[in-house]
Design a protein around this motif. Structure first.
Motif, PDB file in Angstrom:
ATOM      1  N   GLY A  64       0.621  -0.876   0.298  1.00 42.75           N
ATOM      2  CA  GLY A  64      -0.212  -0.539   0.307  1.00 42.75           C
ATOM      3  C   GLY A  64       0.698   1.045  -0.086  1.00 42.75           C
ATOM      4  O   GLY A  64       2.078   1.394  -0.966  1.00 42.75           O
ATOM      5  N   ASP A  65       0.362   1.955   0.962  1.00 45.36           N
ATOM      6  CA  ASP A  65       0.650   3.734   0.765  1.00 45.36           C
ATOM      7  C   ASP A  65       1.293   3.701   2.469  1.00 45.36           C
ATOM      8  O   ASP A  65       1.971   4.954   2.161  1.00 45.36           O
ATOM      9  N   CYS A  66       2.237   2.964   2.919  1.00 40.99           N
ATOM     10  CA  CYS A  66       2.693   2.628   4.622  1.00 40.99           C
ATOM     11  C   CYS A  66       4.453   2.104   4.189  1.00 40.99           C
ATOM     12  O   CYS A  66       3.891   1.239   4.183  1.00 40.99           O
ATOM     13  N   ALA A  67       4.734   2.890   4.310  1.00 44.67           N
ATOM     14  CA  ALA A  67       5.966   2.820   4.504  1.00 44.67           C
ATOM     15  C   ALA A  67       6.683   2.296   5.845  1.00 44.67           C
ATOM     16  O   ALA A  67       7.807   1.213   5.734  1.00 44.67           O
ATOM     17  N   PHE A  68       6.094   2.027   6.750  1.00 45.54           N
ATOM     18  CA  PHE A  68       6.384   0.945   8.229  1.00 45.54           C
ATOM     19  C   PHE A  68       5.435   0.155   7.822  1.00 45.54           C
ATOM     20  O   PHE A  68       6.408  -1.124   8.469  1.00 45.54           O
ATOM     21  N   MET A  69       4.672  -0.203   6.714  1.00 41.45           N
ATOM     22  CA  MET A  69       4.418  -1.635   6.526  1.00 41.45           C
ATOM     23  C   MET A  69       5.119  -2.454   5.762  1.00 41.45           C
ATOM     24  O   MET A  69       5.821  -3.850   6.075  1.00 41.45           O
ATOM     25  N   PHE A  70       6.301  -1.736   4.556  1.00 47.02           N
ATOM     26  CA  PHE A  70       7.477  -2.314   3.653  1.00 47.02           C
ATOM     27  C   PHE A  70       7.954  -2.535   4.914  1.00 47.02           C
ATOM     28  O   PHE A  70       9.457  -3.458   4.691  1.00 47.02           O
ATOM     29  N   LYS A  71       8.361  -1.264   6.143  1.00 43.71           N
ATOM     30  CA  LYS A  71      10.329  -2.351   6.541  1.00 43.71           C
ATOM     31  C   LYS A  71       9.502  -3.309   7.620  1.00 43.71           C
ATOM     32  O   LYS A  71      10.088  -4.322   8.274  1.00 43.71           O
ATOM     33  N   LEU A  72       7.904  -2.971   8.313  1.00 42.40           N
ATOM     34  CA  LEU A  72       7.653  -4.086   8.727  1.00 42.40           C
ATOM     35  C   LEU A  72       7.790  -5.491   8.400  1.00 42.40           C
ATOM     36  O   LEU A  72       8.220  -6.683   9.133  1.00 42.40           O
ATOM     37  N   ALA A  73       7.832  -5.762   7.363  1.00 40.29           N
ATOM     38  CA  ALA A  73       7.454  -6.832   6.138  1.00 40.29           C
ATOM     39  C   ALA A  73       9.005  -7.271   6.100  1.00 40.29           C
ATOM     40  O   ALA A  73       9.388  -8.362   6.625  1.00 40.29           O
ATOM     41  N   LEU A  74       9.908  -6.240   5.752  1.00 37.27           N
ATOM     42  CA  LEU A  74      11.138  -7.044   5.155  1.00 37.27           C
ATOM     43  C   LEU A  74      12.510  -7.045   6.729  1.00 37.27           C
ATOM     44  O   LEU A  74      12.767  -8.347   7.360  1.00 37.27           O
ATOM     45  N   GLU A  75      12.037  -6.408   8.080  1.00 31.90           N
ATOM     46  CA  GLU A  75      11.820  -6.848   9.259  1.00 31.90           C
ATOM     47  C   GLU A  75      11.889  -7.851   9.777  1.00 31.90           C
ATOM     48  O   GLU A  75      12.258  -9.347   9.826  1.00 31.90           O
ATOM     49  N   THR A  76      10.146  -8.591   9.823  1.00 29.70           N
ATOM     50  CA  THR A  76      10.138  -9.544   9.799  1.00 29.70           C
ATOM     51  C   THR A  76      10.863 -10.576   9.194  1.00 29.70           C
ATOM     52  O   THR A  76      10.787 -12.328   9.626  1.00 29.70           O
ATOM     53  N   ALA A  77      10.654 -10.817   7.629  1.00 32.51           N
ATOM     54  CA  ALA A  77      10.972 -11.816   6.748  1.00 32.51           C
ATOM     55  C   ALA A  77      12.297 -11.936   7.577  1.00 32.51           C
ATOM     56  O   ALA A  77      13.193 -13.517   7.275  1.00 32.51           O
TER      57      ALA A  77
ATOM     58  N   GLU B  30      -0.965  -1.312  -6.899  1.00 28.42           N
ATOM     59  CA  GLU B  30      -0.991   0.215  -6.552  1.00 28.42           C
ATOM     60  C   GLU B  30       0.530   0.817  -7.617  1.00 28.42           C
ATOM     61  O   GLU B  30       1.442   0.317  -6.954  1.00 28.42           O
ATOM     62  N   GLY B  31       0.768   1.482  -7.864  1.00 27.80           N
ATOM     63  CA  GLY B  31       1.838   2.040  -8.036  1.00 27.80           C
ATOM     64  C   GLY B  31       2.223   3.691  -7.366  1.00 27.80           C
ATOM     65  O   GLY B  31       2.889   4.556  -7.882  1.00 27.80           O
TER      66      GLY B  31
ATOM     67  N   ASP C 100      -3.361   9.721 -11.706  1.00 36.00           N
ATOM     68  CA  ASP C 100      -3.552   8.776 -10.463  1.00 36.00           C
ATOM     69  C   ASP C 100      -4.039   7.057 -10.585  1.00 36.00           C
ATOM     70  O   ASP C 100      -3.303   6.182  -9.744  1.00 36.00           O
ATOM     71  N   LEU C 101      -4.679   7.102 -11.358  1.00 38.21           N
ATOM     72  CA  LEU C 101      -5.354   6.030 -12.198  1.00 38.21           C
ATOM     73  C   LEU C 101      -4.687   5.116 -13.784  1.00 38.21           C
ATOM     74  O   LEU C 101      -5.398   4.403 -13.929  1.00 38.21           O
ATOM     75  N   LYS C 102      -3.674   5.244 -13.256  1.00 35.08           N
ATOM     76  CA  LYS C 102      -2.605   5.062 -14.183  1.00 35.08           C
ATOM     77  C   LYS C 102      -2.180   2.991 -14.304  1.00 35.08           C
ATOM     78  O   LYS C 102      -2.519   3.081 -15.576  1.00 35.08           O
ATOM     79  N   TYR C 103      -2.742   2.530 -13.190  1.00 40.41           N
ATOM     80  CA  TYR C 103      -2.488   1.426 -13.640  1.00 40.41           C
ATOM     81  C   TYR C 103      -3.898   0.701 -12.956  1.00 40.41           C
ATOM     82  O   TYR C 103      -4.337  -0.334 -12.698  1.00 40.41           O
ATOM     83  N   ALA C 104      -5.344   1.401 -12.949  1.00 39.21           N
ATOM     84  CA  ALA C 104      -6.103   0.636 -12.329  1.00 39.21           C
ATOM     85  C   ALA C 104      -6.630  -0.372 -13.294  1.00 39.21           C
ATOM     86  O   ALA C 104      -6.466  -0.750 -14.190  1.00 39.21           O
ATOM     87  N   PHE C 105      -7.238  -1.251 -12.399  1.00 41.45           N
ATOM     88  CA  PHE C 105      -7.308  -2.917 -12.575  1.00 41.45           C
ATOM     89  C   PHE C 105      -8.463  -3.112 -11.805  1.00 41.45           C
ATOM     90  O   PHE C 105      -8.222  -4.014 -10.633  1.00 41.45           O
ATOM     91  N   SER C 106     -10.157  -2.654 -12.212  1.00 38.27           N
ATOM     92  CA  SER C 106     -11.066  -2.615 -11.076  1.00 38.27           C
ATOM     93  C   SER C 106     -11.777  -3.621 -10.709  1.00 38.27           C
ATOM     94  O   SER C 106     -11.189  -5.402 -11.742  1.00 38.27           O
ATOM     95  N   THR C 107     -11.205  -4.734 -10.054  1.00 41.50           N
ATOM     96  CA  THR C 107     -11.889  -6.170  -9.519  1.00 41.50           C
ATOM     97  C   THR C 107     -13.332  -6.760 -10.067  1.00 41.50           C
ATOM     98  O   THR C 107     -13.456  -8.133 -10.450  1.00 41.50           O
TER      99      THR C 107
END
Length: 427
Positions: free
Chosen positions: A137-150, A163-164, A332-339
């Protein structure tokens, strides 16, 4: 051998939200004892998983302000209770006013790490995942948490991305004043976290080829595309009725779509005053409500469940999907691909897309010749004239749509592909 997977995501597995349903469906028939999820918001479903750990934004803030342990393991009993007792932490969409300042403040709160008193590392250590799967998503802390957990668990890191955000140099929050000028700082922090995670990652999964290409051009990563999927097998052909023509749209009414829906409704009503566009969803604000109320060709029908959407599609003569045409949405929706595209392609119903030609989903439909596509208001009027007045052309693209739905959007095939990727990582 089936690996133990830990999923990190903003929303939990769910049958209610499209993100939660998409992610949950990837783990159909996956052993529950080999699946766990850390999430921030939503109402988790026990049918997907029995091992949930939640820390909401409110929990993280309370951990800083009140110096205590907030959030934690979600028990099976609590899963059942949450279905009937919904509190503020379980609302699937955050109420935060999202701009660069509030998002930076959010990052600081999570970076302080007080929320970890909830026992996250103890929970992870007890579970011992083989794979950490991050829904980006657009939460830097989630990327950091995933990396640290791995790293801590010596686990494989897989990133699932739809998302881009990495490429959004413009202020996609559309902030005002100071918030707008702070955006470059927010984006720099987010990009740095994304870059580190991708460089460490073992595999990346994208929802469309356009997004995969741009990320692969940026990073040297092993990747694959898994399009949004559906379990719809195709409804029986609907008999045309000269006195009735049902046109339906169900989905998000924000991101500029409301104005496009009004365009469609006005043209339909102009062609035949007895025909309307039926719209299903949740009105996001007063402006959209006013737009709809002032449009004689649009009938707002409220929100319906996913099963209700399927019934609506089955009874429709024409299915609509649309996007906004404002310059902001072109970026903003350049990569949009609706479910919803997968559902529409598999439905055996006439399907019309009204969206800018620059979008990934628009290009996909045009390249595969699987739907009526209008990329301007003039095109839209011409296509609607044909579709409404000439019943014989309505099924023009259904044969191609059925083939592409089976090839790229079949639920069972997508699940097999996804799970094979994970299993091969530890074989």
């Amino acid at each position: 051998m089936t690996p133990k997977v830990l999923v990190l995501s903003n929303e939990c597995f769910s049958n209610v939200t499209s993100n939660g349903r998409t992610l949950g469906n990837f783990f159909k028939a996956w052993p529950k004892e080999k699946l766990a999820q850390f999430f921030l918001s939503g109402l988790p479903e026990s049918e997907f998983c029995n091992n949930y750990f939640q820390v909401s934004d409110r929990n993280a803030l309370n951990a800083v302000m009140k110096k205590g342990a907030y959030g934690g393991r979600v028990s099976i009993e609590e899963l059942e209770n949450r279905k009937t007792n919904v509190d503020g932490d379980n609302i699937s969409k955050s109420k935060i006013n999202r701009n660069a300042i509030t998002m930076l403040a959010r990052e600081i709160i999570w970076e302080l790490g007080c929320w970890k008193k909830s026992g996250y590392w103890r929970w992870v250590s007890n579970y011992k995942p083989d794979i950490v799967l991050l829904q980006a998503g657009d939460c830097a802390f989630m990327f950091k948490l995933a990396l640290e957990t791995a790293r801590r668990c010596q686990a494989q890191l897989v990133i699932y991305n739809t998302e881009g955000y990495y490429f959004k140099k413009f202020d996609y929050f559309r902030g005002i004043g100071v918030a707008h000028y702070v955006y470059p700082i927010f984006h720099y922090i987010l990009k740095r976290a994304i870059r580190k995670a991708y460089r460490y990652s073992d595999f990346a999964i994208f929802n469309c080829e356009a997004l995969e290409k741009d990320f692969c051009d940026e990073f040297s990563i092993t990747s694959n595309v898994i399009y949004t999927a559906t379990d719809i097998q195709g409804f029986e052909t609907k008999q045309s009725n000269k006195n009735s023509f049902i046109v339906s749209y169900a989905g998000n009414l924000g991101v500029g779509r409301s104005t496009s829906l009004v365009d469609i409704a006005n043209i339909i009503h102009k062609i035949n005053p007895n025909y309307y566009l039926d719209v299903y969803g949740t009105i996001p604000n007063e402006r959209v409500e006013k737009e709809f109320n002032e449009c004689p060709g649009l009938r707002f029908q409220g929100r319906v469940s996913y099963e209700g959407v399927k019934n609506i599609m089955q009874g429709s003569d024409l299915l609509i999907h649309t996007e906004g045409f404002e310059p902001y949405y072109l970026e903003d929706l350049k990569y949009a691909f609706s479910t919803k595209i997968a559902d529409c392609l598999a439905s055996n119903r006439c399907f019309l897309m009204y969206a800018p030609k620059e979008f990934a989903e628009t290009k996909y439909l045009l390249q595969n010749e699987v739907a009526f596509v209008a990329t301007s208001k003039d095109e839209l009027e011409n296509i609607l004239q044909e579709v409404i007045l000439k019943a014989e052309i309505r099924m023009k693209y259904c044969k191609n749509a059925k083939k592409i739905a089976e090839l790229n959007h079949n639920q069972k095939n997508s699940v097999v592909k996804f799970q094979q990727i994970l299993c091969k990582l530890i074989s």
